[in-house]
Design a protein around this motif. Structure first.
Motif, mmCIF file in Angstrom:
data_model
loop_
_atom_site.group_PDB
_atom_site.id
_atom_site.type_symbol
_atom_site.label_atom_id
_atom_site.label_comp_id
_atom_site.label_asym_id
_atom_site.label_seq_id
_atom_site.Cartn_x
_atom_site.Cartn_y
_atom_site.Cartn_z
ATOM 1 N N PRO A 115 17.140 -17.246 -10.592
ATOM 2 C CA PRO A 115 17.831 -16.737 -11.783
ATOM 3 C C PRO A 115 17.042 -16.980 -13.058
ATOM 4 N N ALA A 116 17.336 -16.184 -14.060
ATOM 5 C CA ALA A 116 16.581 -16.241 -15.315
ATOM 6 C C ALA A 116 16.590 -17.630 -15.940
ATOM 7 N N ALA A 117 17.715 -18.329 -15.834
ATOM 8 C CA ALA A 117 17.798 -19.654 -16.447
ATOM 9 C C ALA A 117 16.767 -20.611 -15.861
ATOM 10 N N ALA A 118 16.450 -20.453 -14.575
ATOM 11 C CA ALA A 118 15.474 -21.319 -13.916
ATOM 12 C C ALA A 118 14.055 -20.795 -14.074
ATOM 13 N N ALA A 119 13.907 -19.506 -14.301
ATOM 14 C CA ALA A 119 12.576 -18.894 -14.354
ATOM 15 C C ALA A 119 11.985 -18.827 -15.751
ATOM 16 N N THR A 120 12.786 -19.042 -16.776
ATOM 17 C CA THR A 120 12.352 -18.801 -18.152
ATOM 18 C C THR A 120 11.872 -20.073 -18.840
ATOM 19 N N TYR A 121 10.697 -19.989 -19.456
ATOM 20 C CA TYR A 121 10.193 -21.068 -20.295
ATOM 21 C C TYR A 121 10.699 -20.880 -21.718
ATOM 22 N N ALA A 122 10.989 -21.994 -22.383
ATOM 23 C CA ALA A 122 11.493 -21.935 -23.762
ATOM 24 C C ALA A 122 10.323 -21.841 -24.734
ATOM 25 N N GLU A 126 7.718 -13.236 -27.664
ATOM 26 C CA GLU A 126 6.561 -12.331 -27.625
ATOM 27 C C GLU A 126 5.512 -12.816 -26.628
ATOM 28 N N TRP A 127 5.386 -14.119 -26.447
ATOM 29 C CA TRP A 127 4.463 -14.641 -25.431
ATOM 30 C C TRP A 127 4.945 -14.271 -24.032
ATOM 31 N N ARG A 128 6.223 -14.487 -23.797
ATOM 32 C CA ARG A 128 6.770 -14.197 -22.465
ATOM 33 C C ARG A 128 6.592 -12.735 -22.110
ATOM 34 N N GLU A 129 6.814 -11.859 -23.073
ATOM 35 C CA GLU A 129 6.745 -10.422 -22.805
ATOM 36 C C GLU A 129 5.301 -9.928 -22.735
ATOM 37 N N ARG A 130 4.457 -10.370 -23.630
ATOM 38 C CA ARG A 130 3.072 -9.889 -23.667
ATOM 39 C C ARG A 130 2.270 -10.349 -22.460
ATOM 40 N N ARG A 134 6.480 -16.538 -16.916
ATOM 41 C CA ARG A 134 7.721 -16.996 -16.313
ATOM 42 C C ARG A 134 7.352 -17.987 -15.215
ATOM 43 N N ARG A 135 8.325 -18.617 -14.659
ATOM 44 C CA ARG A 135 8.086 -19.492 -13.515
ATOM 45 C C ARG A 135 8.079 -18.612 -12.264
ATOM 46 N N TYR A 136 6.904 -18.420 -11.694
ATOM 47 C CA TYR A 136 6.761 -17.560 -10.516
ATOM 48 C C TYR A 136 7.056 -18.311 -9.216
ATOM 49 N N PHE A 187 4.521 -21.237 -13.542
ATOM 50 C CA PHE A 187 3.605 -20.144 -13.897
ATOM 51 C C PHE A 187 2.323 -20.247 -13.091
ATOM 52 N N THR A 188 1.917 -21.471 -12.794
ATOM 53 C CA THR A 188 0.744 -21.713 -11.953
ATOM 54 C C THR A 188 1.115 -22.721 -10.877
ATOM 55 N N PRO A 189 0.257 -22.885 -9.865
ATOM 56 C CA PRO A 189 0.502 -23.899 -8.843
ATOM 57 C C PRO A 189 0.215 -25.328 -9.302
ATOM 58 N N LEU A 190 -0.012 -25.524 -10.604
ATOM 59 C CA LEU A 190 -0.230 -26.872 -11.125
ATOM 60 C C LEU A 190 1.078 -27.596 -11.427
ATOM 61 N N GLU A 191 2.136 -26.855 -11.683
ATOM 62 C CA GLU A 191 3.395 -27.488 -12.075
ATOM 63 C C GLU A 191 4.055 -28.168 -10.885
ATOM 64 N N GLY A 192 4.781 -29.245 -11.166
ATOM 65 C CA GLY A 192 5.607 -29.846 -10.129
ATOM 66 C C GLY A 192 5.099 -31.162 -9.600
ATOM 67 N N LEU A 193 5.021 -31.273 -8.269
ATOM 68 C CA LEU A 193 4.743 -32.525 -7.587
ATOM 69 C C LEU A 193 3.296 -32.980 -7.753
ATOM 70 N N VAL A 194 3.062 -34.259 -7.487
ATOM 71 C CA VAL A 194 1.702 -34.770 -7.349
ATOM 72 C C VAL A 194 1.125 -34.190 -6.058
ATOM 73 N N MET A 195 -0.095 -33.673 -6.115
ATOM 74 C CA MET A 195 -0.729 -33.064 -4.943
ATOM 75 C C MET A 195 -2.023 -33.786 -4.616
ATOM 76 N N ALA A 196 -2.789 -33.243 -3.694
ATOM 77 C CA ALA A 196 -4.008 -33.922 -3.264
ATOM 78 C C ALA A 196 -4.994 -34.084 -4.407
ATOM 79 N N THR A 197 -5.318 -32.979 -5.089
ATOM 80 C CA THR A 197 -6.258 -33.036 -6.215
ATOM 81 C C THR A 197 -5.678 -32.432 -7.487
ATOM 82 N N ARG A 198 -4.459 -31.883 -7.425
ATOM 83 C CA ARG A 198 -3.825 -31.295 -8.601
ATOM 84 C C ARG A 198 -2.846 -32.288 -9.221
ATOM 85 N N SER A 199 -2.773 -32.250 -10.529
ATOM 86 C CA SER A 199 -1.997 -33.244 -11.270
ATOM 87 C C SER A 199 -0.502 -33.140 -11.066
ATOM 88 N N GLY A 200 0.009 -31.915 -10.832
ATOM 89 C CA GLY A 200 1.437 -31.718 -10.963
ATOM 90 C C GLY A 200 1.805 -31.685 -12.434
#
Length: 343
Positions: A115-122, A126-130, A134-136, A187-200
């Motif tokens: 849903p939009a509430a979970a997918a939308t960054y605050a 104009e950034w979101r549209e251009r 969003r959270r993919y 928006f990218t696979p960097l967000e979220g959990l701690v990973m092997a070499t990615r920060s989260g």
């Protein structure tokens, strides 16, 4: 229909040939330049299914690849510069070798139901549209297969399932009635959990602060390739990481699971998949211990044995599901071709 599944990674490529009944006829992990030599000895497929990391907002289902689709996939490269070129290279190479239909199956597609509430960054509109910001979400093929398998094991289609794809990359998804309603990657696979070499996830203010002190490409490379467990412990292998690093990993994982349970409105089942999820009884046990307040518990003997169901004395059922993105890709390939009258 015999389907060749092509899963292009950052440094290698997995080929798997599935028969009409989804039996594995051939499988190989090879370098990108070994495709022709490998396929020369394999039975000919009727179709090829490709894992493509990013489908943007326009590709929400598997799609048969033609010139128009191929061009659209290339246009999405700026949203996934590390992954999309690998997928496209695999697509082009195999298409040049095999005169059969090719279908693109997307890691982002499963999460287009968020849903939009979970997918939308605050951030400014104009950034979101251009820039289509969003959270993919990612790992969608794995989360789709895992949640469907849990639904089969539960014998119900309306369950609230939290799926944990834990490998070199890691994400958690909230799935309700077979539909993704939230996930930890954005928006990218960097967000979220701690990973092997990615920060989260890190404070965006920290990223801005660092960007004033080093080149952006150096910062990007560090967050993608020198962070996560590697940055914490000097190793990307969870089995070799020190206790303090593992504690950070578990803390972020439990935090992610709890937040997904909130998005799902509760929790009926928890599932672990991916290399770490399937093979680390310690990660599963420690996560379950911290999630007791949600009604999660695992059976120590079943967990140690890596059983399919490891539920303990709990109201939430807990499963270990082998990752089978290939089956999800084959299903999507057959479905896309059937819609075109191709079967």
């Amino acid at each position: 229909m015999r389907v060749l599944v092509v899963n292009a990674g950052s440094s290698s490529l997995r080929l798997r040939l599935l028969g009409p009944d989804d039996t594995v006829e051939r499988t190989a992990d090879i370098g990108p330049h070994d495709i022709a030599a490998t396929l020369a000895d394999w039975p000919a497929p009727d179709a090829v299914g490709h894992r493509v990391v990013h489908g943007g907002t326009q590709f929400t289902e598997p799609v048969v690849v033609d010139a128009r689709v191929r061009a659209a996939l290339a246009d999405l490269t700026e949203l996934a510069p590390l992954h999309q070129p690998k997928s496209l290279a695999g697509l082009d190479t195999v298409s040049a070798l095999l005169d059969v239909p090719a279908v693109a199956c997307f890691d982002t597609a499963f999460h287009t139901t968020i849903p939009a509430a979970a997918a939308t960054y605050a951030i400014p509109r104009e950034w979101r549209e251009r820039y289509a910001i969003r959270r993919y979400g990612f790992h969608g093929l794995s989360h789709a297969y895992c949640s469907a398998r849990v639904g089969e094991l539960l014998g119900r289609s309306d369950a609230r399932v939290i799926t944990c794809h834990l490998g070199a990359g890691a994400s958690v998804a909230a799935v309700v009635g077979g539909r993704s309603v939230d996930t930890t990657m954005g928006f990218t696979p960097l967000e979220g959990l701690v990973m092997a070499t990615r920060s989260g996830s890190v404070d965006p203010g920290l990223v801005l602060w660092l960007a004033e002190r080093m080149p952006v490409d150096e910062l990007t490379k560090a967050l993608e390739e020198r962070s996560g467990l590697l940055g914490l412990a000097g190793t990307a292998d969870l089995r070799e990481a020190d206790a303090a690093a593992v504690e950070v990993y578990i803390h972020r994982l439990v935090q992610g699971i709890a937040s997904m349970a909130a998005s799902a409105g509760g929790l009926d089942a928890l599932a672990f998949t991916g290399g770490v999820g399937e093979n680390s009884a310690t990660v599963r046990a420690r996560a379950a211990e911290r999630l007791g307040f949600l009604g999660v518990a695992v059976s120590s003997p079943l967990n140690a044995a890596g059983a399919e169901e490891i539920t303990g004395a709990s109201s939430v059922r807990v499963f270990v599901v082998p990752a089978r993105e290939d089956l999800e890709i084959a299903r999507g390939t057959r479905s896309a071709l059937a819609m075109l009258g191709g079967t």
